[in-house]
Design an enzyme around this catalytic site. Structure first.
Site, short mmCIF file in Angstrom:
data_model
loop_
_atom_site.label_atom_id
_atom_site.label_comp_id
_atom_site.label_asym_id
_atom_site.label_seq_id
_atom_site.Cartn_x
_atom_site.Cartn_y
_atom_site.Cartn_z
N ARG A 111 11.77 -25.39 -91.88
CA ARG A 111 11.07 -25.09 -93.14
C ARG A 111 9.76 -25.87 -93.25
NH1 ARG A 111 12.47 -27.46 -97.40
NH2 ARG A 111 14.70 -27.44 -96.95
N TYR A 149 -3.03 -4.60 -106.67
CA TYR A 149 -1.72 -4.11 -106.24
C TYR A 149 -0.72 -4.23 -107.41
CZ TYR A 149 2.64 -3.99 -103.61
OH TYR A 149 3.90 -3.69 -103.15
N ASP A 203 -8.02 -10.58 -102.37
CA ASP A 203 -6.99 -9.86 -101.63
C ASP A 203 -7.75 -8.85 -100.76
OD1 ASP A 203 -5.07 -8.06 -100.69
OD2 ASP A 203 -3.75 -8.41 -102.41
N LYS A 210 0.76 -4.81 -93.76
CA LYS A 210 -0.10 -3.64 -93.66
C LYS A 210 -0.86 -3.65 -92.32
CE LYS A 210 1.60 -3.31 -97.79
NZ LYS A 210 0.90 -3.71 -99.01
#
Ligand SMILES: *Cc1c(COP(=O)(O)O)cnc(C)c1O
Length: 400
Positions: free
Chosen positions: A62, A115, A180, A205
């Protein structure tokens, strides 16, 4: 001479492979690492918890992963950034950006459309943020003492609205601007070159590019990356190393994929523009009157995503989505295959209906993400589906 985009896409994040004596990217799946020297491991842990990349051992998965680190270095290279931080999804990346800024204030200035889930996260009260929705021209007058972040999406999802990054940066003053840049990908746009502080991607994407990885990544400065890594260490929105491998592998063909899909998107945009069932086509390669134009100079090309509105409204849009055979009716974008979806009914369903209408997301709007198929085959499929919308079947009253 600085290396060109196509060269960097192939070689970024791979500088040490020859020294390692390997050709393909190594994958490290360890969840923990043997501690041979406790003092060194303690120092590495302290570094990771304070948002730095540990010099010695990752200690625990992590805190840091070398395969993910390589992918981050490659994205930073393509974005012209000092560094990048990768997450389990685009939304995990955006959440971490917000959380990393909250100690500075709770106010966020954002420009619609964005979005759907990004809009929802800002509006829903799930995080303690207070949002002011601005237009590209009113960002400056919306910034307050407690503004911690300015958010824009360009091209915007789903209307392809292009926002001038440098103008927003100038209006934001000392407040960091997050762009973005998912729709453009680093193949077409590098927001940090225009003064943005963060360039965010849904890696799901174009970066992944094959529809089989969920991921997010933020390119930024080392100073802003540290709190982002701290959030990642503490909240665990990690990118899995196998996903990082697939993303990094996909980067090599990113510019080729985007160029090819962009070419076909231009062909389809022009065809749609001339179609009698279509009221308007939204594409950075078409001007307001629908004529082909150069995209905004902050972009190297108009991209591979477009949206179009049907004169027949919702029923016509639904008909097109349900009549395509080669094109896949599905949300998401940036894959090898062409996808079509209905923003008002799917990706932007969670957005306030009035705000959606103001942003131009009408019931007749469809978003098309163009893939790598031959454009002639794509138009054969899309054309037959749109032809059916010329005279949308009306529901006739019973008995009539
Ligand atoms: C898909 C998308 C996101 C969210 O990314 P996920 O990987 O699905 O979490 C954010 N911004 C834009 C522009 C997107 O298209």
């Amino acid at each position: 001479m600085a290396r060109q985009l196509h060269t960097r896409a192939v070689h970024a994040g791979r500088d040490d492979l020859r020294t390692l004596g390997v050709h393909a990217l190594p994958i490290d799946l360890s969840t923990t690492y043997p501690v041979e020297n406790l003092e060194q491991a303690t120092a590495d842990l302290d570094a990771a918890v304070s948002g730095m990349i540990p010099r010695g051992s990752p200690v625990y998965a992590r805190l840091h992963n070398p395969t993910v680190g390589r992918f981050e270095a490659a994205v930073a290279d393509l974005e012209g950034a000092e560094t990048a931080v990768a997450f389990a999804s685009g939304m995990a990346a955006f959440t971490a950006c917000l959380m990393s800024r909250l100690p500075r204030g709770r106010h966020v200035v954002a420009v619609r459309p964005v979005y759907g889930t990004t809009d929802h996260l800002l509006e829903s009260g799930l995080l303690p943020v207070d949002v002011t929705w601005a237009t590209p021209a009113t960002v400056g007058s919306s910034v307050r003492e407690d503004t911690c972040l300015v958010l824009i999406e360009t091209p915007g999802n789903p209307t392809l609205q292009v926002v001038d990054i440098a103008s927003v940066v100038a209006q934001a003053g000392a407040v960091p601007v997050l762009v973005d840049s998912t729709f453009a990908s680093p193949a077409l746009q590098q927001p940090l070159r225009h003064g943005a502080a963060f360039a965010l991607h849904s890696g799901t994407k174009f970066l992944g590019g094959h529809g089989d990885v969920v991921a997010g990544v933020v390119a930024t400065s080392e100073v802003l990356a540290r709190p982002l890594r701290q959030v990642r260490v503490a909240t665990g929105g990690l990118l899995h190393p196998l996903a990082a491998y697939l993303l990094h592998r996909g980067l090599a063909t990113l510019p080729l994929r985007v160029e090819r899909a962009q070419h076909s998107a231009g062909v389809l945009a022009r065809r749609l523009q001339g179609h009698p069932a279509v009221s308007r086509v939204l594409y950075p390669g078409l001007d307001r009157t629908g004529r082909p134009c150069r995209p905004h100079p902050q972009m190297a090309g108009p991209g591979a995503v477009l949206a179009f509105e049907l004169k027949g409204g919702y029923e016509a849009a639904r008909g097109v989505m349900e009549s395509v055979k080669l094109i896949v009716p599905a949300v998401s974008l940036g894959s090898t295959d062409t996808l079509i979806q209905h923003p008002a009914g799917l990706t932007h369903r969670v957005v306030d209906p009035v705000a959606l209408a103001v942003s131009g997301v009408s019931p007749g709007l469809l978003r098309l993400s163009v893939g790598l198929e031959d454009p002639a085959d794509l138009w054969a499929d899309l054309g037959q589906a749109v032809d059916r919308a010329i005279a949308p079947r009306r529901v006739v009253a019973a008995g009539a």
